[in-house]
Design an enzyme around this catalytic site. Structure first.
Site, PDB file in Angstrom:
ATOM      1  N   LYS A   1      74.645 -14.731  39.241  1.00  0.00           N
ATOM      2  CA  LYS A   1      75.050 -14.772  37.739  1.00  0.00           C
ATOM      3  C   LYS A   1      75.751 -16.196  37.756  1.00  0.00           C
ATOM      4  CE  LYS A   1      77.912 -12.216  34.380  1.00  0.00           C
ATOM      5  NZ  LYS A   1      78.531 -10.884  34.053  1.00  0.00           N
TER       6      LYS A   1
ATOM      7  N   ARG B   1      80.646   7.515  25.030  1.00  0.00           N
ATOM      8  CA  ARG B   1      79.833   8.023  25.982  1.00  0.00           C
ATOM      9  C   ARG B   1      80.768   9.178  26.805  1.00  0.00           C
ATOM     10  NH1 ARG B   1      76.808   3.049  28.704  1.00  0.00           N
ATOM     11  NH2 ARG B   1      75.245   4.455  28.760  1.00  0.00           N
TER      12      ARG B   1
ATOM     13  N   GLU C   1      81.982   5.972  32.565  1.00  0.00           N
ATOM     14  CA  GLU C   1      83.043   6.530  31.515  1.00  0.00           C
ATOM     15  C   GLU C   1      83.255   7.979  31.578  1.00  0.00           C
ATOM     16  OE1 GLU C   1      80.994   2.947  29.740  1.00  0.00           O
ATOM     17  OE2 GLU C   1      80.351   4.837  30.817  1.00  0.00           O
TER      18      GLU C   1
END
Length: 641
Positions: free
Chosen positions: A288, A405, A377
């Protein structure tokens, strides 16, 4: 400032143009694409490190596949800037995440190349599998479908549910696992260790390479080749180390890991995989922030740094001569440590947002009492419920958009059992540049219909501290929602002494003569500014900070509705089913016939822009509230500022 792309990038306005570039020049193209992303994001802002990490992968995908007929489904979409630039949006890229400009995420209405709209994690495999099943049903056997998902998104249960189905669905779905070891914050959990095990196993990788090389020497497309491929793939299951078994156990053929920055290797591998039937997973190792040294070194900081000097790496921050208010998230992060030091029963949980929530401070200081559970979540909510059954006071922190969620877990595991979990809802209201997938529009409405819920919203930092203090008291024995917006508050001197707030009690901030403003949360500051503005017109509004959407302060409501014929409610939630709706229900129940106007987020999808632009568009900034006051008081529009 004019940003000019390199000559190869200038020649590409579609994937078809990309395919005209000779393979030996693709490395040069990737460098120009990477530099263009750096140039634009440094000046205009946006997500940064994720797209740099997949430049070669993005280029390879569009070089090999025939999009949009072949469908590329990106997970989350932070990493899709290169995809947007290659698919005809290069010259519009400077408008990325700006009001009326390009979305920061793939969006079906923006381009035919955006196969699926995203913003939340872990949806790509499910969506792509649906597309692959549909292609098979319609006889489009030549249509390829690819899901590109990061290792952070792989931690979510939805990704595993989708793979469980994909393994038996008998489609030609390809899952590309982009493994860079980080989401927004560093990844956590057993899956991270599992992938590391695969990546670092010398025996495993040598055997995989040997088999891959053998496959490459076989003639493609005949019965012998397919039979040999099958036998080799089956034999490798018993020879490689146990770490390889997860995906194979789900009946998904595993390939890799391979270098995600080797454009030639990527193209050859993707071409080979096109000829292998059935569900497959290609494990790609990337970095990344690749190509920008500072982003490679500190990937969390450079996930979305804002504007910066690309040469020195200085991230531009606004400079002020006077102390400025902190972000609400930082008030939460510092206050919970204060409370935890006083109350050893306090724990905290966040699903992969330790930096965004500022829970990272507690995780550093009290690592045995604060947890990042990954992009999970649902698990975060039920884990909090489990902790609460043991007498602990749990602050479960999620962004409003991600709390959606975990809705079933809030109902089934928290509310029904009346467990006193504190649900800290960050990024409530219109969040700005991330747009509709990230706006926190609905939490007031979707929480208000659940029994046993307390729903509160602070108008400022001091009120946030007071509500947090109240929520952790032993006398509070119900689920307690505290919602607050993204960004700064209004109090530079915010570390006020904490005190208990009577549950369901608001406060009258100002008496008045003509009209009453009932506000919930931070927009009360907009209302206060509007009240100052209309004073020049001789209008004298009253102002009530209601604090709670549930339970309502019935005493204050009776006072306001009895005294003022005209009422305006203000909230940073949807006008359908929100705080204003609760006031209307109260009026109906008690026979009030007041003239009322509800200000908040309208019943439509609000696109992206700065919070200031969006508040104005939706009509509940200070100017919009002043406008509504004047209209209700029949003051001419010409008087409006």
């Amino acid at each position: 400032m004019t940003i000019t792309p390199g000559p190869l990038l200038q020649s590409v306005n579609s994937p078809e143009d990309l395919k005209k570039i000779p393979r030996e020049k693709l490395h040069e193209f990737c460098e120009q694409l990477r530099q263009y992303i750096i140039d634009v994001v440094s000046v205009h802002g946006g997500h940064f490190a994720a797209s740099l990490g997949v430049v070669e992968l993005t280029t390879a995908l569009h070089y090999v596949y025939n999009a949009p007929y072949d469908q590329l489904v990106w997970d989350v979409g932070h990493q899709a800037y290169g995809h947007k630039i290659i698919t005809g949006r290069r010259d519009q890229f400077v408008t990325n995440r700006k009001y009326n400009g390009l979305s920061g995420f793939p969006k079906r209405s923006e381009s035919e190349y955006d196969a699926f709209g995203v913003g939340h994690s872990s949806t790509s495999i499910s969506a792509a599998l649906g597309m692959a099943i549909a292609a098979k049903y319609k006889g489009e056997e030549d249509r390829k479908v690819v899901a590109i998902i990061g290792d952070g998104s792989m931690t979510a249960g939805m990704a595993f549910e989708a793979m469980n189905h994909a393994g038996v669905a008998n489609t030609n779905l390809l899952i590309i696992l982009n493994d860079n070891g980080i989401g927004i914050d560093p990844n956590v959990g057993a899956l991270k260790e599992y992938l590391t095990d695969i990546t670092t196993s010398r025996t495993y990788n040598k055997l995989k390479d040997d088999i891959w090389n053998a496959l490459g020497k076989l003639p493609v497309g005949n019965k012998f080749t397919r039979s040999m491929m099958h036998k080799l793939a089956e034999s490798v299951k018993g020879l490689v180390n146990s770490s390889s078994n997860l995906f194979e156990a789900l009946k998904i053929r595993y390939f890799g890991p391979i270098d995600g920055h080797n454009i030639t290797k990527l193209i050859d591998t993707l071409n080979d995989l096109k000829d292998i039937p059935g569900p497959k997973l290609l494990h790609v190792i990337t970095t990344k922030g690749k190509g920008y040294a500072l982003a490679e070194k500190d990937q969390t900081k450079w996930h979305a740094p804002g504007t910066f000097d690309k040469v020195t790496g200085e991230i531009y921050k606004k400079k002020f001569d006077t102390p400025q208010p902190p972000k609400y998230q930082d008030v939460f992060g510092k206050t919970i440590i204060e409370l935890a030091k006083q109350n050893d029963k306090i724990f905290a949980v966040t699903p992969a947002m330790p930096s965004g929530s500022s829970l990272k401070y507690m995780m550093e200081e009290m690592p045995d009492r604060a947890f990042d559970v990954g992009i999970c979540e649902q698990h975060a909510a039920t884990l909090s419920a489990g902790l609460a059954t043991q007498g602990l006071r749990v602050f479960c922190h999620m962004y409003s958009t991600f709390m959606q969620r975990a809705y079933d877990q809030v109902v089934h595991d928290i509310a029904i059992q009346k467990l006193p979990v504190v649900l800290c809802i960050d990024r409530a209201g219109l969040v700005g540049d991330d747009g509709p997938t990230h706006h926190g529009c609905y939490d007031i409405a979707y929480f208000r219909c659940i029994p046993n819920m307390i729903i509160s919203a602070p108008m400022n930092e001091s009120e946030l501290r007071n509500l947090m203090y109240t929520a952790q008291l032993e006398s509070t024995q119900m689920p307690f929602v505290i919602r607050y917006p993204r960004g700064e508050g209004v109090m530079p001197q915010w570390q006020t002494p904490m005190q208990e707030v009577p549950i369901g009690k608001g406060r009258k901030l100002k008496d008045g003569r003509d009209i009453a403003i009932l506000s919930l949360g931070h927009p009360g500051n907009f209302a206060a500014a509007a009240i100052r503005d209309v004073k020049q017109d001789g209008i004298d509004p009253a102002h009530y900070d209601m604090r709670f959407a549930k339970p309502l302060d019935e005493e204050l409501l009776h006072e306001a509705l009895s005294k003022y014929e005209k009422i305006i409610t203000v909230e940073d939630g949807t006008v359908v089913g929100g705080f204003g709706s609760a006031v209307l229900e109260f009026m109906a129940a008690h026979g009030y016939k007041n003239d009322i106007r509800i200000l908040g987020i309208p019943d439509r999808i609000v696109e992206h822009g700065t919070p200031k632009e969006l508040h104005h568009e939706c009509g509940y900034d200070a100017a919009g509230i002043a406008d509504a006051i004047r209209q209700m008081m029949d003051v001419k529009v010409s008087l409006m500022s």
